[in-house]
Design a protein around this motif. Structure first.
Motif, PDB file in Angstrom:
ATOM      1  N   LEU A 142       0.830  -1.196   0.000  1.00  0.00           N
ATOM      2  CA  LEU A 142       0.000   0.000   0.000  1.00  0.00           C
ATOM      3  C   LEU A 142       0.873   1.258   0.000  1.00  0.00           C
ATOM      4  O   LEU A 142       1.940   1.274   0.632  1.00  0.00           O
ATOM      5  N   PRO A 143       0.445   2.312  -0.680  1.00  0.00           N
ATOM      6  CA  PRO A 143       1.223   3.556  -0.689  1.00  0.00           C
ATOM      7  C   PRO A 143       1.082   4.315   0.628  1.00  0.00           C
ATOM      8  O   PRO A 143       0.159   4.080   1.399  1.00  0.00           O
ATOM      9  N   GLY A 144       2.049   5.220   0.872  1.00  0.00           N
ATOM     10  CA  GLY A 144       1.908   6.130   2.006  1.00  0.00           C
ATOM     11  C   GLY A 144       2.861   5.909   3.157  1.00  0.00           C
ATOM     12  O   GLY A 144       2.772   6.622   4.156  1.00  0.00           O
ATOM     13  N   SER A 145       3.790   4.936   3.073  1.00  0.00           N
ATOM     14  CA  SER A 145       4.734   4.694   4.164  1.00  0.00           C
ATOM     15  C   SER A 145       6.161   4.743   3.631  1.00  0.00           C
ATOM     16  O   SER A 145       6.388   4.755   2.423  1.00  0.00           O
ATOM     17  N   CYS A 146       7.120   4.736   4.539  1.00  0.00           N
ATOM     18  CA  CYS A 146       8.536   4.808   4.175  1.00  0.00           C
ATOM     19  C   CYS A 146       8.941   3.549   3.405  1.00  0.00           C
ATOM     20  O   CYS A 146       8.801   2.430   3.901  1.00  0.00           O
ATOM     21  N   VAL A 147       9.474   3.730   2.202  1.00  0.00           N
ATOM     22  CA  VAL A 147       9.825   2.598   1.342  1.00  0.00           C
ATOM     23  C   VAL A 147      10.859   1.705   2.008  1.00  0.00           C
ATOM     24  O   VAL A 147      10.747   0.469   1.996  1.00  0.00           O
ATOM     25  N   TRP A 148      11.894   2.303   2.623  1.00  0.00           N
ATOM     26  CA  TRP A 148      12.989   1.503   3.179  1.00  0.00           C
ATOM     27  C   TRP A 148      12.523   0.687   4.378  1.00  0.00           C
ATOM     28  O   TRP A 148      12.909  -0.482   4.531  1.00  0.00           O
ATOM     29  N   SER A 149      11.688   1.279   5.232  1.00  0.00           N
ATOM     30  CA  SER A 149      11.190   0.547   6.399  1.00  0.00           C
ATOM     31  C   SER A 149      10.290  -0.612   5.985  1.00  0.00           C
ATOM     32  O   SER A 149      10.387  -1.716   6.522  1.00  0.00           O
ATOM     33  N   ILE A 150       9.410  -0.361   5.003  1.00  0.00           N
ATOM     34  CA  ILE A 150       8.516  -1.419   4.532  1.00  0.00           C
ATOM     35  C   ILE A 150       9.309  -2.551   3.914  1.00  0.00           C
ATOM     36  O   ILE A 150       9.063  -3.734   4.180  1.00  0.00           O
ATOM     37  N   THR A 151      10.279  -2.200   3.063  1.00  0.00           N
ATOM     38  CA  THR A 151      11.096  -3.216   2.397  1.00  0.00           C
ATOM     39  C   THR A 151      11.817  -4.087   3.413  1.00  0.00           C
ATOM     40  O   THR A 151      11.840  -5.315   3.293  1.00  0.00           O
ATOM     41  N   SER A 152      12.414  -3.470   4.419  1.00  0.00           N
ATOM     42  CA  SER A 152      13.129  -4.230   5.451  1.00  0.00           C
ATOM     43  C   SER A 152      12.196  -5.174   6.188  1.00  0.00           C
ATOM     44  O   SER A 152      12.538  -6.331   6.451  1.00  0.00           O
ATOM     45  N   GLU A 153      11.013  -4.686   6.541  1.00  0.00           N
ATOM     46  CA  GLU A 153      10.017  -5.506   7.241  1.00  0.00           C
ATOM     47  C   GLU A 153       9.610  -6.711   6.400  1.00  0.00           C
ATOM     48  O   GLU A 153       9.555  -7.846   6.886  1.00  0.00           O
ATOM     49  N   LEU A 154       9.327  -6.478   5.118  1.00  0.00           N
ATOM     50  CA  LEU A 154       8.876  -7.569   4.247  1.00  0.00           C
ATOM     51  C   LEU A 154       9.961  -8.621   4.052  1.00  0.00           C
ATOM     52  O   LEU A 154       9.702  -9.826   4.141  1.00  0.00           O
ATOM     53  N   ILE A 155      11.183  -8.192   3.785  1.00  0.00           N
ATOM     54  CA  ILE A 155      12.266  -9.144   3.510  1.00  0.00           C
ATOM     55  C   ILE A 155      12.598  -9.961   4.748  1.00  0.00           C
ATOM     56  O   ILE A 155      12.768 -11.182   4.683  1.00  0.00           O
ATOM     57  N   GLU A 156      12.703  -9.290   5.884  1.00  0.00           N
ATOM     58  CA  GLU A 156      13.193  -9.969   7.091  1.00  0.00           C
ATOM     59  C   GLU A 156      12.115 -10.764   7.811  1.00  0.00           C
ATOM     60  O   GLU A 156      12.396 -11.848   8.332  1.00  0.00           O
ATOM     61  N   ARG A 157      10.858 -10.270   7.820  1.00  0.00           N
ATOM     62  CA  ARG A 157       9.854 -10.885   8.690  1.00  0.00           C
ATOM     63  C   ARG A 157       8.655 -11.485   7.949  1.00  0.00           C
ATOM     64  O   ARG A 157       7.983 -12.347   8.502  1.00  0.00           O
ATOM     65  N   ARG A 158       8.377 -11.034   6.749  1.00  0.00           N
ATOM     66  CA  ARG A 158       7.153 -11.474   6.083  1.00  0.00           C
ATOM     67  C   ARG A 158       7.384 -12.509   4.991  1.00  0.00           C
ATOM     68  O   ARG A 158       6.445 -13.184   4.583  1.00  0.00           O
ATOM     69  N   CYS A 159       8.611 -12.616   4.442  1.00  0.00           N
ATOM     70  CA  CYS A 159       8.876 -13.487   3.282  1.00  0.00           C
ATOM     71  C   CYS A 159       9.912 -14.552   3.637  1.00  0.00           C
ATOM     72  O   CYS A 159      10.953 -14.244   4.225  1.00  0.00           O
ATOM     73  N   ARG A 160       9.612 -15.798   3.263  1.00  0.00           N
ATOM     74  CA  ARG A 160      10.545 -16.883   3.575  1.00  0.00           C
ATOM     75  C   ARG A 160      11.810 -16.811   2.736  1.00  0.00           C
ATOM     76  O   ARG A 160      12.882 -17.166   3.198  1.00  0.00           O
ATOM     77  N   LYS A 161      11.689 -16.393   1.491  1.00  0.00           N
ATOM     78  CA  LYS A 161      12.836 -16.340   0.592  1.00  0.00           C
ATOM     79  C   LYS A 161      12.786 -15.045  -0.221  1.00  0.00           C
ATOM     80  O   LYS A 161      11.843 -14.264  -0.106  1.00  0.00           O
ATOM     81  N   MET A 162      13.817 -14.854  -1.047  1.00  0.00           N
ATOM     82  CA  MET A 162      13.871 -13.652  -1.870  1.00  0.00           C
ATOM     83  C   MET A 162      14.413 -14.002  -3.247  1.00  0.00           C
ATOM     84  O   MET A 162      15.448 -14.658  -3.363  1.00  0.00           O
ATOM     85  N   VAL A 163      13.700 -13.581  -4.288  1.00  0.00           N
ATOM     86  CA  VAL A 163      14.127 -13.771  -5.673  1.00  0.00           C
ATOM     87  C   VAL A 163      14.645 -12.437  -6.205  1.00  0.00           C
ATOM     88  O   VAL A 163      13.952 -11.417  -6.109  1.00  0.00           O
ATOM     89  N   VAL A 164      15.870 -12.438  -6.727  1.00  0.00           N
ATOM     90  CA  VAL A 164      16.472 -11.222  -7.276  1.00  0.00           C
ATOM     91  C   VAL A 164      16.483 -11.327  -8.796  1.00  0.00           C
ATOM     92  O   VAL A 164      17.142 -12.208  -9.352  1.00  0.00           O
ATOM     93  N   VAL A 165      15.740 -10.470  -9.463  1.00  0.00           N
ATOM     94  CA  VAL A 165      15.637 -10.490 -10.927  1.00  0.00           C
ATOM     95  C   VAL A 165      16.783  -9.656 -11.492  1.00  0.00           C
ATOM     96  O   VAL A 165      16.791  -8.424 -11.364  1.00  0.00           O
ATOM     97  N   ILE A 166      17.755 -10.326 -12.126  1.00  0.00           N
ATOM     98  CA  ILE A 166      18.995  -9.682 -12.562  1.00  0.00           C
ATOM     99  C   ILE A 166      18.908  -9.296 -14.033  1.00  0.00           C
ATOM    100  O   ILE A 166      18.512 -10.098 -14.882  1.00  0.00           O
ATOM    101  N   SER A 167      19.307  -8.061 -14.330  1.00  0.00           N
ATOM    102  CA  SER A 167      19.424  -7.561 -15.705  1.00  0.00           C
ATOM    103  C   SER A 167      20.364  -6.365 -15.654  1.00  0.00           C
ATOM    104  O   SER A 167      20.789  -5.930 -14.569  1.00  0.00           O
ATOM    105  N   ASP A 168      20.680  -5.799 -16.817  1.00  0.00           N
ATOM    106  CA  ASP A 168      21.494  -4.582 -16.825  1.00  0.00           C
ATOM    107  C   ASP A 168      20.784  -3.450 -16.088  1.00  0.00           C
ATOM    108  O   ASP A 168      21.427  -2.625 -15.426  1.00  0.00           O
ATOM    109  N   ASP A 169      19.462  -3.396 -16.206  1.00  0.00           N
ATOM    110  CA  ASP A 169      18.697  -2.343 -15.532  1.00  0.00           C
ATOM    111  C   ASP A 169      18.724  -2.514 -14.009  1.00  0.00           C
ATOM    112  O   ASP A 169      18.704  -1.531 -13.268  1.00  0.00           O
ATOM    113  N   TYR A 170      18.765  -3.758 -13.552  1.00  0.00           N
ATOM    114  CA  TYR A 170      18.874  -4.024 -12.106  1.00  0.00           C
ATOM    115  C   TYR A 170      20.121  -3.345 -11.532  1.00  0.00           C
ATOM    116  O   TYR A 170      20.093  -2.796 -10.425  1.00  0.00           O
ATOM    117  N   LEU A 171      21.221  -3.374 -12.283  1.00  0.00           N
ATOM    118  CA  LEU A 171      22.483  -2.817 -11.799  1.00  0.00           C
ATOM    119  C   LEU A 171      22.416  -1.309 -11.609  1.00  0.00           C
ATOM    120  O   LEU A 171      23.227  -0.740 -10.884  1.00  0.00           O
TER     121      LEU A 171
END
Length: 299
Positions: free
Chosen positions: A202-231
């Motif tokens: 949902l919009p309206g909150s700090c991107v970095w805080s939300i991202t940290s919460e989701l990666i560390e506490r809400r998701c079992r794993k993480m998929v990193v989609v790699i491309s030149d644009d990712y870099l």
């Protein structure tokens, strides 16, 4: 005592001052770009009278050919630190780096950057603690916790936070591949639940805080989609480094790099020690989604 020989973060705090951070527990990802640039200015020049980045690399266990490969980089000191983070995510700490610089006699670096490094570490620890802070209850009206109600299916009061099988780290230019991933992994027999930022958050909150919460506490794993644009994506860079910086006990949620396009740029060194799922290989493409799904289904 020479101030340059005093370990950073080891001084006794004055009356009323907060205790300095334990730098051995702070991952290297805490250091910002300004500090890393200054480190490069000190370590990149090859000087016979001072230990440079190659001496640091040898102390970190790098072999001759690996050092020669890093030597070709425009900023070998910065690339060395990134590579070390990927190779030893649990052992690449600020405290370890400072101890090595001290052992190499680079007290000039400690004297110049010690304060900045300690400040970076304090900011990093404050950001890590931020999702855990609960507003004080000053009335009988229920309040929404900071990290509750951040996804479309969250309970706004925090009783049943939405959980996911995997967080998808991607840049905007690769959204079509992510949409295909949704079709292949969520809408088939695998029935996985992916966390796609543009769809689920949902919009309206700090991107970095939300991202940290989701990666560390809400998701079992993480998929990193790699491309030149990712870099070129600062968001993807933060998400990847944050996942690699998690403590050893939290890193059981394996990080899975997925190469979605042919690349002209060099594959990110921070991920080169992790097995890659390659969508661009025509010989193995028919097994791609099965391999990725089974990896995400593992406990």
């Amino acid at each position: 005592m020479d101030p340059a020989t005093v370990p950073v973060g080891s001084g006794s705090p004055g009356p009323g001052s907060p205790a300095p951070p334990d730098l051995e527990a702070v991952p290297l990802v805490a250091l910002n770009f300004a500090v890393r640039r200054r480190l490069g200015l000190y370590l990149n020049p090859r000087a016979p009278v001072a230990a440079d980045w190659t001496a640091l690399a040898e102390e970190l266990g790098y072999e001759y050919l690996e050092i020669r490969h890093l030597e070709a980089q425009p900023d070998p000191a910065a690339r060395l630190l990134e590579d070390w983070q990927g190779r030893c995510p649990g052992g690449a700490t600020v405290g370890r780096l400072l101890a090595l610089l001290r052992a190499l006699g680079r007290h000039d670096i400690l004297a110049d950057l010690g304060g900045r490094i300690e400040e970076d570490c304090k900011k990093y620890l404050q950001r890590k603690e931020q999702p855990l802070q609960v507003p004080a209850v000053d009335s009988s009206v229920p309040k929404t916790l900071e990290m509750s109600g951040i996804t479309t299916r969250d309970d706004p009061y925090g009783n049943t936070p939405e959980l996911f099988d995997a967080f998808i780290c991607y840049c905007q230019k690769d959204i079509h591949f992510v949409q295909e991933m949704i079709r292949e992994l969520e809408q088939t027999e695998f029935k996985l639940k992916l966390c796609v930022f543009d769809r689920d958050v949902l919009p309206g909150s700090c991107v970095w805080s939300i991202t940290s919460e989701l990666i560390e506490r809400r998701c079992r794993k993480m998929v990193v989609v790699i491309s030149d644009d990712y870099l070129d994506s600062n968001e993807c860079d933060f998400q990847t480094k944050f996942a690699l910086s998690l403590s050893p006990g939290a890193r059981h949620k394996r990080l899975i790099p997925v190469k979605c396009k042919s690349m002209k740029k060099e594959f990110p060194s921070i991920l080169r020690f992790i097995t890659v799922c390659d969508y661009t290989n025509p010989c193995t493409k028919k097994w791609f989604w099965i391999r990725l799904a089974k990896s995400l289904l593992l406990p």
